[in-house]
Motif scaffolding. Sequence first.
Motif, PDB file in Angstrom:
ATOM      1  N   LEU A  47      82.869  29.749  46.679  1.00  0.00           N
ATOM      2  CA  LEU A  47      82.950  30.741  47.744  1.00  0.00           C
ATOM      3  C   LEU A  47      83.186  32.133  47.187  1.00  0.00           C
ATOM      4  N   VAL A  48      82.628  33.115  47.839  1.00  0.00           N
ATOM      5  CA  VAL A  48      82.967  34.521  47.623  1.00  0.00           C
ATOM      6  C   VAL A  48      83.455  34.993  48.982  1.00  0.00           C
ATOM      7  N   GLY A  49      84.761  35.278  49.062  1.00  0.00           N
ATOM      8  CA  GLY A  49      85.367  35.523  50.367  1.00  0.00           C
ATOM      9  C   GLY A  49      85.341  34.224  51.148  1.00  0.00           C
ATOM     10  N   SER A  50      84.890  34.260  52.363  1.00  0.00           N
ATOM     11  CA  SER A  50      84.789  33.034  53.159  1.00  0.00           C
ATOM     12  C   SER A  50      83.363  32.500  53.206  1.00  0.00           C
ATOM     13  N   LYS A  51      82.449  33.157  52.475  1.00  0.00           N
ATOM     14  CA  LYS A  51      81.035  32.769  52.487  1.00  0.00           C
ATOM     15  C   LYS A  51      80.720  31.844  51.304  1.00  0.00           C
ATOM     16  N   LYS A  52      80.053  30.747  51.597  1.00  0.00           N
ATOM     17  CA  LYS A  52      79.618  29.830  50.557  1.00  0.00           C
ATOM     18  C   LYS A  52      78.494  30.480  49.766  1.00  0.00           C
ATOM     19  N   ALA A  53      78.760  30.820  48.508  1.00  0.00           N
ATOM     20  CA  ALA A  53      77.769  31.502  47.672  1.00  0.00           C
ATOM     21  C   ALA A  53      76.777  30.517  47.078  1.00  0.00           C
ATOM     22  N   VAL A  54      77.246  29.333  46.749  1.00  0.00           N
ATOM     23  CA  VAL A  54      76.393  28.297  46.168  1.00  0.00           C
ATOM     24  C   VAL A  54      77.043  26.951  46.486  1.00  0.00           C
ATOM     25  N   PHE A  88      76.144  40.137  31.832  1.00  0.00           N
ATOM     26  CA  PHE A  88      76.717  40.728  30.624  1.00  0.00           C
ATOM     27  C   PHE A  88      75.849  40.375  29.430  1.00  0.00           C
ATOM     28  N   ASP A  89      75.414  39.117  29.385  1.00  0.00           N
ATOM     29  CA  ASP A  89      74.527  38.606  28.338  1.00  0.00           C
ATOM     30  C   ASP A  89      73.642  37.557  28.996  1.00  0.00           C
ATOM     31  N   SER A  90      72.488  37.985  29.499  1.00  0.00           N
ATOM     32  CA  SER A  90      71.634  37.070  30.257  1.00  0.00           C
ATOM     33  C   SER A  90      71.092  35.929  29.405  1.00  0.00           C
ATOM     34  N   GLU A  91      70.951  36.146  28.116  1.00  0.00           N
ATOM     35  CA  GLU A  91      70.466  35.080  27.232  1.00  0.00           C
ATOM     36  C   GLU A  91      71.465  33.922  27.150  1.00  0.00           C
ATOM     37  N   GLU A  92      72.755  34.249  27.144  1.00  0.00           N
ATOM     38  CA  GLU A  92      73.811  33.226  27.079  1.00  0.00           C
ATOM     39  C   GLU A  92      74.335  32.850  28.462  1.00  0.00           C
ATOM     40  N   GLY A  93      73.887  33.553  29.509  1.00  0.00           N
ATOM     41  CA  GLY A  93      74.341  33.255  30.865  1.00  0.00           C
ATOM     42  C   GLY A  93      75.738  33.752  31.148  1.00  0.00           C
ATOM     43  N   LEU A  94      76.118  34.903  30.568  1.00  0.00           N
ATOM     44  CA  LEU A  94      77.445  35.470  30.773  1.00  0.00           C
ATOM     45  C   LEU A  94      77.366  36.616  31.767  1.00  0.00           C
ATOM     46  N   TYR A  95      78.329  36.659  32.691  1.00  0.00           N
ATOM     47  CA  TYR A  95      78.360  37.666  33.736  1.00  0.00           C
ATOM     48  C   TYR A  95      79.719  38.359  33.737  1.00  0.00           C
ATOM     49  N   SER A  96      79.760  39.535  34.349  1.00  0.00           N
ATOM     50  CA  SER A  96      81.020  40.258  34.502  1.00  0.00           C
ATOM     51  C   SER A  96      81.067  40.883  35.883  1.00  0.00           C
ATOM     52  N   PHE A  97      82.289  41.225  36.308  1.00  0.00           N
ATOM     53  CA  PHE A  97      82.440  42.013  37.509  1.00  0.00           C
ATOM     54  C   PHE A  97      83.661  42.890  37.328  1.00  0.00           C
ATOM     55  N   PRO A  98      83.723  44.023  38.044  1.00  0.00           N
ATOM     56  CA  PRO A  98      84.790  45.003  37.831  1.00  0.00           C
ATOM     57  C   PRO A  98      86.183  44.412  38.080  1.00  0.00           C
ATOM     58  N   CYS A  99      87.127  44.764  37.229  1.00  0.00           N
ATOM     59  CA  CYS A  99      88.520  44.329  37.420  1.00  0.00           C
ATOM     60  C   CYS A  99      89.076  44.854  38.736  1.00  0.00           C
ATOM     61  N   SER A 100      88.549  45.959  39.204  1.00  0.00           N
ATOM     62  CA  SER A 100      89.035  46.554  40.466  1.00  0.00           C
ATOM     63  C   SER A 100      88.443  45.852  41.686  1.00  0.00           C
ATOM     64  N   SER A 101      87.591  44.871  41.477  1.00  0.00           N
ATOM     65  CA  SER A 101      86.969  44.151  42.581  1.00  0.00           C
ATOM     66  C   SER A 101      88.041  43.444  43.417  1.00  0.00           C
ATOM     67  N   ASP A 102      87.910  43.519  44.722  1.00  0.00           N
ATOM     68  CA  ASP A 102      88.856  42.811  45.586  1.00  0.00           C
ATOM     69  C   ASP A 102      88.244  41.523  46.149  1.00  0.00           C
ATOM     70  N   SER A 103      87.162  41.069  45.545  1.00  0.00           N
ATOM     71  CA  SER A 103      86.526  39.827  45.977  1.00  0.00           C
ATOM     72  C   SER A 103      87.422  38.636  45.668  1.00  0.00           C
ATOM     73  N   THR A 104      87.544  37.756  46.630  1.00  0.00           N
ATOM     74  CA  THR A 104      88.273  36.510  46.445  1.00  0.00           C
ATOM     75  C   THR A 104      87.240  35.427  46.189  1.00  0.00           C
ATOM     76  N   VAL A 105      87.394  34.707  45.103  1.00  0.00           N
ATOM     77  CA  VAL A 105      86.441  33.651  44.764  1.00  0.00           C
ATOM     78  C   VAL A 105      87.164  32.323  44.704  1.00  0.00           C
ATOM     79  N   GLY A 106      86.441  31.277  44.969  1.00  0.00           N
ATOM     80  CA  GLY A 106      87.050  29.959  44.918  1.00  0.00           C
ATOM     81  C   GLY A 106      86.034  28.864  44.941  1.00  0.00           C
TER      82      GLY A 106
END
Length: 106
Positions: A47-54, A88-106
């Motif tokens: 989930l990202v917030g209350s929305k099912k992302a995948v 962040f590195d699409s070849e290795e499948g690495l992603y990033s997001f800002p530390c200031s992000s207020d997104s709740t993930v679960g």
Amino acid sequence: MFGFKLASSGSELFLGGTDSKLYSGSIEYHKIDTSTGFWQATGASALVGSKKAVSNFDTIIDSGTTLMYGPPDAVKEFYAAIPGSSAFDSEEGLYSFPCSSDSTVG
């Protein structure tokens, strides 16, 4: 059954259940496939917030890593739902997001 409280300090492992004071919402239960040598949950959702992302993917439970591990397409779809995230590195499948992000993930 077990539960984790993951924190920068004071993390805890609960064997035989969970501490309902430490979470809100419903618990998601899954069958575990140990045939690969891991605690692999089948049919998981992220989930990202209350929305099912995948949803409906297999993932490994590992409290000793900071990584999200899963099928590349599911991980890509998950990060696409987080505002400000990027490859962040699409070849290795690495992603990033800002530390200031207020997104709740679960």
